[in-house]
Structure formats: structure tokens, C-alpha cells
Enzyme design. Structure first.
Site, mmCIF file in Angstrom:
data_model
loop_
_atom_site.group_PDB
_atom_site.id
_atom_site.type_symbol
_atom_site.label_atom_id
_atom_site.label_comp_id
_atom_site.label_asym_id
_atom_site.label_seq_id
_atom_site.Cartn_x
_atom_site.Cartn_y
_atom_site.Cartn_z
ATOM 1 N N SER A 55 0.792 -1.239 0.000
ATOM 2 C CA SER A 55 0.000 0.000 0.000
ATOM 3 C C SER A 55 0.821 1.284 0.000
ATOM 4 C CB SER A 55 -0.958 0.015 1.190
ATOM 5 O OG SER A 55 -0.238 0.187 2.393
ATOM 6 N N LYS A 98 0.741 4.528 6.806
ATOM 7 C CA LYS A 98 0.087 5.304 5.738
ATOM 8 C C LYS A 98 0.594 6.741 5.790
ATOM 9 C CE LYS A 98 -2.878 1.929 4.777
ATOM 10 N NZ LYS A 98 -2.626 1.044 3.685
#
Length: 195
Positions: A55, A98
């Protein structure tokens, strides 16, 4: 004053012999105790997190290990573009990595392959591809909106929602493993004018 009997040289040598034999053991124990104290002091300030998924590609790849400053947001504020680690809101025993896109009170808009914060387009040269999804999110005062740099396959705030501020572990500041990938991680100016 009565005469004290002299210690036998043999007894004195025997005591010195024991002291000499125990000295390395005592020094080793002292060194182990100091190492443990240092480890726990460092561990209370710096976390180590292994990147597990794709990701955050191309910025971070699976197998890389990050150093995370746990005190970064005790001593400073969260910035747009910071790479953070946090406890996943839907399963808090999992830690995710993230990038911060929306801070408390921000309006995040994703449209036409671009991300906008409070009507200002973000400059994101670090992403793998423009987002193929669209949406509008108003970030609550006690939360963050986070996205992976690999925008389209990333499971992040555009799918499961906001990250409560209490779930934030800290700011990733370096990759230290593997050795051929060691580098610092800086926060880009996502509001740069030279787009």
C-alpha cells in the site's frame, strides 16, 4: 593491644583468586543489565515496524523495517504528508503505515485523479498512480484521513474511514533494513506551488 594473627598468605591468595575469577562474570552481568536498560529506554521512544503490504509503494516496499518516533507528536504537530504508523481502527492489534492526507477539521476531496484539501490540490510526486476513485470526506476533530502512496490497491481511509488520533503510534523517520535500502524519510511539501 593483643597481636592479631597474621592471615596466611595462602588464604589471601585464595580470596584474590576467587575475586579474579568472578570479576569477568560480574562485568558481564553489569553489561547485560546496562544493555537491557538502554534497550527499554530506546524502545519507549523508538518503535520498529516492518512494512507488510504494497500500500505504500513506491515509497516503502514489503520487507523494509522502519524506525518510528513515538514522541514526534507529543513534541510537535502532525503535518500533511507525514508517514505515520497507527493501530488499525477496525482491529487495533494490527499496526498500519500510511501517509497523512487530512488533519482534524479538513475537507478531503478526491476527484479527477487528484486529491484536494480544503480546496487546495495536493502535490504528490511520490504516489504510484492517480486515484481512480472519488469521494468527499470531512475529517472529525479527533481523527486523521490517511492514504497509501499506492493509491488504488491501498486499504485506507477512503475505504474504512478515519484514524482516531489516539491510535497514532508515531512518525516514521527512517528505513533501517535491509541495509542496502537505509535512508531517511522526510515530509514533502504537499502544498508546493511548483506543480
Amino acid at each position: 593491644m593483643p597481636d592479631q594473627p597474621e592471615k596466611s598468605p595462602q588464604i589471601s591468595r585464595s580470596q584474590n583468586s576467587w575475586k579474579l575469577k568472578l570479576k569477568p562474570l560480574i562485568e558481564t552481568i553489569e553489561m547485560i543489565v546496562m544493555a537491557l536498560v538502554l534497550y527499554f529506554l530506546i524502545d519507549s521512544v523508538v518503535a520498529r515496524v516492518r512494512v507488510q503490504k504494497i500500500s505504500m509503494e513506491p515509497t516503502l516496499v514489503p520487507g523494509e523495517v522502519l524506525l518510528v518516533n513515538k514522541l514526534a507528536y507529543t513534541l510537535g504537530e502532525i503535518k500533511h504528508g507525514d508517514i505515520i504508523t497507527f493501530h488499525y481502527p477496525l482491529e487495533p492489534n494490527l499496526d498500519y503505515v500510511k501517509r497523512v492526507v487530512g488533519k482534524p477539521g479538513d475537507e478531503v476531496v478526491v476527484r479527477d485523479g487528484s486529491v484536494w484539501i480544503n480546496n487546495q490540490i495536493l502535490y504528490e510526486p511520490f504516489i504510484s498512480a492517480a486515484p481512480e476513485y472519488e469521494g468527499i470526506w470531512d475529517v472529525p476533530e479527533d481523527a486523521l484521513f490517511v492514504l497509501g502512496d499506492n493509491r488504488n490497491p491501498s486499504a485506507d481511509s477512503h475505504i474504512w474511514g478515519f484514524v482516531p488520533l489516539d491510535n497514532v503510534i508515531g512518525k516514521a523517520f527512517a528505513v533501517y533494513w535491509p541495509l542496502n535500502k537505509v535512508r531517511g524519510l522526510s515530509t514533502p511539501d504537499v502544498f508546493a506551488l511548483d506543480q
